[in-house]
Write an enzyme that holds these catalytic residues in place. Structure first.
Site, short mmCIF file in Angstrom:
data_model
loop_
_atom_site.label_atom_id
_atom_site.label_comp_id
_atom_site.label_asym_id
_atom_site.label_seq_id
_atom_site.Cartn_x
_atom_site.Cartn_y
_atom_site.Cartn_z
N ASP A 1 24.36 6.09 -9.25
CA ASP A 1 25.24 6.70 -8.40
C ASP A 1 26.59 7.05 -9.46
O ASP A 1 27.49 6.21 -9.26
CB ASP A 1 25.74 6.20 -7.09
CG ASP A 1 24.82 6.61 -5.97
OD1 ASP A 1 23.87 7.22 -6.30
OD2 ASP A 1 25.13 6.27 -4.89
N ASP B 1 26.55 0.06 -1.25
CA ASP B 1 25.50 1.34 -1.27
C ASP B 1 25.23 2.26 -2.60
O ASP B 1 24.38 2.86 -2.49
CB ASP B 1 26.30 2.42 -0.38
CG ASP B 1 27.53 2.79 -0.60
OD1 ASP B 1 28.36 2.03 -0.59
OD2 ASP B 1 27.87 4.07 -0.83
#
Ligand code: AMP
Ligand code: MG
Length: 500
Positions: free
Chosen positions: A254, A244
């Site tokens: 991220d 993810d």
């Protein structure tokens, strides 16, 4: 904006939660150019409407109306285990300007927040901001950071901290986890729309193929392999390489407990919570390969579908087997793409122009020596550019003295020099070449930490200075030599947790 479908399993409209009394912490005038916003170098916009929008307190600003902000659903594998549905738990997509999606990270709860509070703390927002912009300056594909906006609102983590919002920009924030989400729910129509959207917007040449979805997989995998090679070449460790957190555009994304190598330790683990070292420096390329296998399995229905269209008479069983074989062959392309890119990066780091059959041995024996002698990765390559090809030169002492195993280094140097002589390498030209690929300045943890601590005391000058230095990582910037140095021993082991 790419890929907005409705339905709770895909995305939901969500309003940012207002952040009380927001103030500017950082602003990247370079990233702002991407959305046509002009400000003086690292000065925030004078229009206070931007401050309110980037704090989640408004949706209107000159030239933009973000009336339909959304959060998207995705799933993923975390630390090698299927984690089920995750989603934008604290990221809200406001809309897009000039092909850049504008996403607020930390602007409050979304339908995908699960147990989280939807907030981000100042510390992690500054870390994301600094590293996004530093990676971009290093020439490594990444999501960008437009700004950090702070507030005195308290947020509970391991200690009480304050809230902030980091605004990120990217052509798309789509992740491997988006494919996995639709595949796990057998949402084949959405799976296809996602693939079509990617091909249409970012991988147009795949659309010309007779097997566009298989080509799409190969193209994503190739970009990912190149990204892995770039990380290894600059000593970047991501820290949480879950599917993810793996971009479908081959971007670094991220930023959490990431770290740049100070001393070269092949098995360095930057994430304090990663006790098994799943995401250690040396494992990153193979982990991203593993993530590509997750992507392949999520894309299997699409490959079956495109095979079916081309071979109407094939049985279901044969279709499935053929699709799996095709994907397996496509996954198997990654290691070679990675290896070729890795070699090219390290050859360039050594200033070598030609490729030779024993290059890998030359590179790996150096890395082994660096590992065993705990040599600072970044300064070593920078100093290596100053090496003289004349065996007696005094300049080489600076390098040699860093090694406890001097004989080992001498032996390596002899091989390296011989190689340079074979290429008729000119010292001056080689130095220039090497300094364009070996940065002088990287975002070392202790530097980020100093900027964060000052910012927590409302002094943003160190953050601004550090961001400015990291914008030109290959330039000498002699006045900032101290920022190029390895951390002092007492700051060597700053541990970074997942908490953010
Ligand atoms: P990360 O490890 O930051 O990539 O986060 C993993 C998942 O947890 C993602 O779905 C995030 O959106 C979610 N998440 C992390 N922190 C929070 C938070 N404070 N509030 C809500 N969701 C969060
Ligand atoms: Mg994430």
């Amino acid at each position: 904006m790419t890929f907005i479908l409705s339905g709770a399993a895909v995305s939901q409209t969500v309003t940012p939660t207002p952040l009380p009394d927001p103030y500017w912490v950082a602003f990247s005038s370079d990233a702002a150019k991407l959305i046509g916003l002009t400000t003086s170098p690292n000065q925030w916009p004078t229009d206070s409407a931007w401050l309110q929008v980037l704090a989640g307190n408004g949706l209107l600003v000159e030239g933009a109306n973000f009336s339909n902000p959304i959060a998207t659903a995705y799933s993923g594998h975390q630390f090698g285990m299927w984690a089920g549905q995750l989603g934008d738990g604290r990221a809200i997509l406001l809309g897009d300007i000039q092909g850049q999606e504008i996403q607020l990270k930390g602007a409050g709860k979304t339908p995908y927040s699960r147990m989280g509070d939807g907030r981000a703390v100042l510390r992690s927002s500054i870390r994301e901001y600094l590293c996004s912009e530093a990676m971009h300056a290093l020439g490594i594909p990444t999501t960008r950071a437009l700004a950090v906006v702070g507030s005195k609102q308290k947020v509970i983590r391991e200690t009480v901290e304050t809230a902030a919002v980091c605004t990120r920009l990217a052509p798309s924030f789509l992740r491997v986890g988006h494919f996995e989400h639709f595949a796990s729910l057998q949402m084949h129509a959405e799976l296809q729309m996602l693939a079509d959207d990617l091909i249409g917007n970012f991988y147009p040449t795949c659309g010309d193929s007779t097997a566009p979805y298989l080509e799409l997989f190969k193209a994503i995998s190739a970009r990912t392999a190149h990204l892995a090679a770039q990380w290894q070449a600059v000593g970047f460790c991501h820290g949480v390489l879950n599917t993810d957190n793996t971009s479908l555009l081959g971007l670094t994304m991220d930023y959490g407990p990431y770290g740049f190598l100070d001393q070269f330790q092949i098995n360095h683990i930057c994430n304090h919570s990663d006790s098994g070292g799943r995401y250690s420096y040396q494992r990153q390329p193979q982990i991203l390969h593993w993530n590509m296998a997750c992507l392949a399995s999520a894309m299997l229905p699409l490959i079956e579908q495109e095979l079916k269209q081309a071979n109407v008479s094939m049985s279901e069983n044969d279709l499935s087997n053929t699709a799996q074989t095709a994907l397996r062959s496509a996954i198997a392309l990654y290691p070679e793409i990675y290896q070729t890119a890795w070699e090219a990066h390290f050859r360039a780091k050594l200033g070598l122009l030609e490729s030779q059959s024993d290059d890998v041995t030359l590179i790996e024996s150096l890395l082994q020596l660096m590992h065993h002698n705990q040599i600072d990765f970044t300064t070593f390559f920078r100093h290596l550019a100053n090496l003289s090809t004349l065996p007696s030169s005094n300049q080489n002492k600076v390098l040699r003295d860093q090694f406890l195993n001097r004989d080992g280094f001498d032996a390596w140097l002899l091989r390296y020099r011989t190689r340079l002589q074979q290429e008729h390498s000119n010292d001056q030209a080689r130095k220039q070449r090497m300094n364009l690929v070996n940065p002088k300045f990287i975002l070392r943890n202790h530097l980020a930490q100093a900027a964060i601590e000052a910012a927590q005391a409302d002094d943003f000058s160190e953050l601004s200075r550090l961001a400015t230095i990291l914008c030109n990582p290959f330039d000498e910037q002699l006045e900032y030599d101290a920022y190029a140095q390895p951390p002092p021993p007492e700051l060597n082991s700053i541990e970074v947790s997942c908490s953010s």
